[in-house]
Design a protein around this motif. Sequence first.
Motif, mmCIF file in Angstrom:
data_model
loop_
_atom_site.group_PDB
_atom_site.id
_atom_site.type_symbol
_atom_site.label_atom_id
_atom_site.label_comp_id
_atom_site.label_asym_id
_atom_site.label_seq_id
_atom_site.Cartn_x
_atom_site.Cartn_y
_atom_site.Cartn_z
ATOM 1 N N ILE A 168 0.848 -1.239 -0.036
ATOM 2 C CA ILE A 168 -0.012 -0.167 0.056
ATOM 3 C C ILE A 168 0.759 1.083 0.168
ATOM 4 C CG2 ILE A 168 -1.359 1.405 1.407
ATOM 5 C CD1 ILE A 168 -3.031 -0.640 -0.110
ATOM 6 N N LEU A 169 1.928 1.248 0.733
ATOM 7 C CA LEU A 169 2.664 2.349 0.819
ATOM 8 C C LEU A 169 3.478 2.534 -0.413
ATOM 9 C CD1 LEU A 169 4.062 2.130 4.714
ATOM 10 C CD2 LEU A 169 2.216 3.586 3.677
ATOM 11 N N ALA A 170 3.819 1.781 -1.238
ATOM 12 C CA ALA A 170 4.535 1.981 -2.405
ATOM 13 C C ALA A 170 3.090 2.454 -3.644
ATOM 14 C CB ALA A 170 5.122 0.679 -3.062
ATOM 15 N N GLU A 171 1.908 2.338 -3.210
ATOM 16 C CA GLU A 171 0.957 2.693 -4.322
ATOM 17 C C GLU A 171 0.921 4.414 -4.496
ATOM 18 O OE1 GLU A 171 -2.134 1.935 -7.098
ATOM 19 O OE2 GLU A 171 -0.625 0.286 -5.722
ATOM 20 N N PRO A 172 0.998 4.542 -5.779
ATOM 21 C CA PRO A 172 1.012 6.262 -6.150
ATOM 22 C C PRO A 172 -0.440 6.757 -5.753
ATOM 23 C CG PRO A 172 1.181 5.020 -8.074
ATOM 24 C CD PRO A 172 1.289 4.022 -7.060
ATOM 25 N N ASP A 173 -0.351 8.073 -5.553
ATOM 26 C CA ASP A 173 -1.714 8.864 -5.665
ATOM 27 C C ASP A 173 -2.630 8.436 -4.778
ATOM 28 O OD1 ASP A 173 -0.410 10.224 -7.885
ATOM 29 O OD2 ASP A 173 -1.105 8.625 -9.370
ATOM 30 N N LEU A 174 -2.228 8.152 -3.401
ATOM 31 C CA LEU A 174 -3.423 7.837 -2.434
ATOM 32 C C LEU A 174 -3.298 9.221 -1.416
ATOM 33 C CD1 LEU A 174 -2.570 4.053 -1.394
ATOM 34 C CD2 LEU A 174 -4.381 5.191 -2.959
ATOM 35 N N ASP A 175 -4.274 9.293 -0.587
ATOM 36 C CA ASP A 175 -4.416 10.177 0.348
ATOM 37 C C ASP A 175 -4.386 9.729 1.759
ATOM 38 O OD1 ASP A 175 -4.958 12.426 -1.572
ATOM 39 O OD2 ASP A 175 -7.176 11.660 -1.714
ATOM 40 N N LEU A 176 -4.511 8.404 2.145
ATOM 41 C CA LEU A 176 -4.522 7.760 3.414
ATOM 42 C C LEU A 176 -4.429 6.097 2.960
ATOM 43 C CD1 LEU A 176 -5.291 8.202 6.249
ATOM 44 C CD2 LEU A 176 -7.667 7.467 5.506
ATOM 45 N N ALA A 177 -3.603 5.831 3.910
ATOM 46 C CA ALA A 177 -3.330 4.115 4.080
ATOM 47 C C ALA A 177 -4.164 3.739 5.580
ATOM 48 C CB ALA A 177 -1.720 3.893 4.179
ATOM 49 N N VAL A 178 -4.801 2.801 5.485
ATOM 50 C CA VAL A 178 -5.702 2.264 6.463
ATOM 51 C C VAL A 178 -5.080 0.699 6.684
ATOM 52 C CG1 VAL A 178 -7.728 1.763 7.578
ATOM 53 C CG2 VAL A 178 -7.276 3.875 6.000
ATOM 54 N N LEU A 179 -4.312 0.564 7.586
ATOM 55 C CA LEU A 179 -3.564 -0.709 7.735
ATOM 56 C C LEU A 179 -4.049 -1.697 8.766
ATOM 57 C CD1 LEU A 179 -0.116 0.664 6.531
ATOM 58 C CD2 LEU A 179 -1.908 -0.361 5.138
ATOM 59 N N GLU A 180 -4.574 -2.719 8.701
ATOM 60 C CA GLU A 180 -4.799 -3.523 9.837
ATOM 61 C C GLU A 180 -3.474 -4.185 9.835
ATOM 62 O OE1 GLU A 180 -7.276 -7.633 10.853
ATOM 63 O OE2 GLU A 180 -7.947 -6.408 9.175
ATOM 64 N N THR A 181 -3.057 -4.247 11.278
ATOM 65 C CA THR A 181 -1.908 -4.858 11.603
ATOM 66 C C THR A 181 -2.038 -5.875 12.703
ATOM 67 O OG1 THR A 181 -0.965 -2.477 11.239
ATOM 68 C CG2 THR A 181 0.404 -3.919 12.550
ATOM 69 N N ALA A 182 -1.949 -7.168 12.339
ATOM 70 C CA ALA A 182 -2.050 -8.382 13.129
ATOM 71 C C ALA A 182 -1.010 -8.619 14.091
ATOM 72 C CB ALA A 182 -2.585 -9.175 12.427
ATOM 73 N N ARG A 183 -1.127 -9.735 15.149
ATOM 74 C CA ARG A 183 -0.027 -10.000 15.923
ATOM 75 C C ARG A 183 0.843 -10.827 15.210
ATOM 76 N NH1 ARG A 183 0.479 -15.202 16.799
ATOM 77 N NH2 ARG A 183 -1.464 -15.399 15.251
ATOM 78 N N GLY A 184 0.538 -11.888 14.231
ATOM 79 C CA GLY A 184 1.365 -12.867 13.737
ATOM 80 C C GLY A 184 2.595 -11.963 12.965
ATOM 81 N N GLY A 185 2.080 -10.863 12.176
ATOM 82 C CA GLY A 185 2.986 -10.255 11.346
ATOM 83 C C GLY A 185 3.911 -9.495 12.118
ATOM 84 N N ILE A 186 3.586 -8.990 13.355
ATOM 85 C CA ILE A 186 4.418 -8.364 14.165
ATOM 86 C C ILE A 186 5.549 -9.265 14.508
ATOM 87 C CG2 ILE A 186 4.640 -6.917 16.506
ATOM 88 C CD1 ILE A 186 1.822 -6.034 16.080
ATOM 89 N N LEU A 187 5.164 -10.431 15.297
ATOM 90 C CA LEU A 187 5.972 -11.472 15.833
ATOM 91 C C LEU A 187 6.954 -11.897 14.643
ATOM 92 C CD1 LEU A 187 3.310 -13.291 18.150
ATOM 93 C CD2 LEU A 187 5.622 -11.655 18.720
ATOM 94 N N LEU A 188 6.224 -12.115 13.352
ATOM 95 C CA LEU A 188 7.221 -12.855 12.374
ATOM 96 C C LEU A 188 8.089 -12.122 11.795
ATOM 97 C CD1 LEU A 188 4.447 -15.326 11.050
ATOM 98 C CD2 LEU A 188 6.512 -16.023 12.556
ATOM 99 N N ARG A 189 7.705 -10.877 11.645
ATOM 100 C CA ARG A 189 8.662 -9.767 10.487
ATOM 101 C C ARG A 189 8.860 -8.582 11.203
ATOM 102 N NH1 ARG A 189 8.089 -9.596 4.020
ATOM 103 N NH2 ARG A 189 10.136 -8.489 3.776
ATOM 104 N N GLY A 190 7.905 -8.147 11.922
ATOM 105 C CA GLY A 190 7.937 -6.931 12.555
ATOM 106 C C GLY A 190 6.874 -6.083 11.815
ATOM 107 N N ILE A 191 6.584 -4.652 12.125
ATOM 108 C CA ILE A 191 5.522 -3.824 11.266
ATOM 109 C C ILE A 191 6.606 -3.161 10.198
ATOM 110 C CG2 ILE A 191 4.343 -1.752 11.955
ATOM 111 C CD1 ILE A 191 4.314 -2.279 14.694
ATOM 112 N N GLY A 192 5.572 -3.159 8.929
ATOM 113 C CA GLY A 192 6.045 -2.873 7.990
ATOM 114 C C GLY A 192 5.940 -1.300 7.590
ATOM 115 N N TYR A 193 6.274 -0.369 8.680
ATOM 116 C CA TYR A 193 6.546 1.046 8.717
ATOM 117 C C TYR A 193 7.112 1.533 9.755
ATOM 118 C CZ TYR A 193 1.801 0.181 10.551
ATOM 119 O OH TYR A 193 0.663 -0.456 11.382
ATOM 120 N N GLU A 194 7.696 2.762 9.565
ATOM 121 C CA GLU A 194 8.311 3.185 10.847
ATOM 122 C C GLU A 194 7.611 3.829 11.647
ATOM 123 O OE1 GLU A 194 12.293 6.084 11.330
ATOM 124 O OE2 GLU A 194 11.466 5.771 9.602
ATOM 125 N N HIS A 195 6.425 4.516 11.152
ATOM 126 C CA HIS A 195 5.544 5.413 12.340
ATOM 127 C C HIS A 195 4.254 5.194 11.648
ATOM 128 C CE1 HIS A 195 9.099 6.698 14.472
ATOM 129 N NE2 HIS A 195 9.512 7.484 13.223
#
Length: 533
Positions: A187-214
């Motif tokens: 999503i963050l690589a997608e051009p011409d957006l105004d807003l990113a709405v990102l569901e962020t689940a437990r599994g992803g945080i534990l396995l790889r970390g959160i996919g954005y800095e802030h």
Amino acid sequence: MAPDRPTEPAVELLELRVLEGPNRFANRPAIKVEFAGDPDAVVGVARTAAEAVRGFHRALGMPVPRVTFRRSADGHRAIVAFAWRRRAIAQAIAGAAARVALGGSARRELRGLRAVAEGPRPALPVARVPIVAITGTNGKSTTTRLIAHIAAQAGMRVGMTNSDGIYVRGELVEAGDWTGFGGAGRILAEPDLDLAVLETARGGILLRGIGYEHNDVSVVTNVSADHLGLQGIDTLDELAEVKGAVARITKRGGWAVLNAEDARVWAMRAHSRARPYAFSLDPRAPAVAEAIREGGRAAVLERGALVLRRRGARPVRLATAADLPVTFAGLSRYNIANALAAAAACDALGMRTSQIAAGLSSFAQDESVNPGRLNLYGRDGVLALVDFAHNEAGLAGLLDVCHRLASSRGGKVRLALGTAGDRTDEILRDLGLLAGARADDLVICEKRHYLRGRDLGEMNRIFRHSAAEAGYPGRIAAYATELGAFRALLARSKRGDVAAVMSHVERAEIFAWLAKEGYRPISLARLRTLVTR
């Protein structure tokens, strides 16, 4: 440097994992080293590994990182973690430290480390648009969809990830569960957006970390028992620590939207730089007053309406809860909470209250907009309900709705009970107890492709035994599919009855069968008539 030491008994390296984004241990990429074994030895091994990590950094002339230590609730596992700046050398240091802790030679390991290239720096995507990040045990997907819908209705170009896929400007571009690192990057690589709405689940945080800095706004819906016993997370406090990472990385000056009635969630504000935005079904909850006092805001249910509060301003009434489709004519308390969280997030983004109210009012509770979340159908006086409930809190909410619908029409509650196999015996037992106590008619819908190492017969035995323990009097049949279980319930349902299925894997098949058999979606107007009656 850490000294050479003899091998500790009965301890092994369980996992060395590179986390590429913010995580449970740090607000930046980190390395996790986990040991398992004898409780009397595992802590000493982990402490030695931590000492070795620091020693290797000093010997190599690198900045010495802060090393985090965690011990599991049962004492059999211990974790050390530290932030990394260059991947290859950090991973090599972690491996060398683990070997030293298990009896290897520190001098030999250091000689090997001197030949390792530093490797790449972290490569988190650069956010060009505001990010709203949503996490929690229950309600993540509904809240995510609500926020994206409100923003889109307000004219914003929205990119969204959730457990069903990646959506760009309302179009599904990639199906699947994209609630982790990869979905955020897409999503963050997608051009011409105004807003990113990102569901962020437990599994992803534990396995790889959160996919954005802030993120600019974080939302934490709740923390309850689910997925315990997986990936080193055994307790609710540990689960809260994982989900709290989303609030920890909210920008200074941003907003952390937190459940004011969940003590573990509300405590997350202490570790966040963001301003607190409480949401609560109880307008008198102490945390609501606390948020306002601290210069934050609150979204509350007050006299049946969704109301926004802030210090020094008059409360703003958004809408009557029962008039919003997502609340199921006011029957679904947890969806009222989800609507409050979504409204708070949109207010935090600076949307006008009229836009928020319009978006909430136009969000349909059906299979096309919010699939598998309280999707209701009817035929000949029988109601069929499809819901994603997969843990105790979700099932309790589903049964609350079923009983309200059935009691208003003199009918029975019929339930197809099932969940994935990666739940603890205790969670399965609690599900069986709840279903056995509150369902008039109970069957098991098996998830044969989601056993995840669990024995199917064992799961069914736990369900049957706990349901009987709760007082369920009859024999409980098991069906190989969700659709098969649902069809069996509906075949014996009579006018006034409500049949519900905990559907995780066969939503499309269930929706198609319902349409073929003449079951039609129940509109909000029709639902309100049923509730009033």
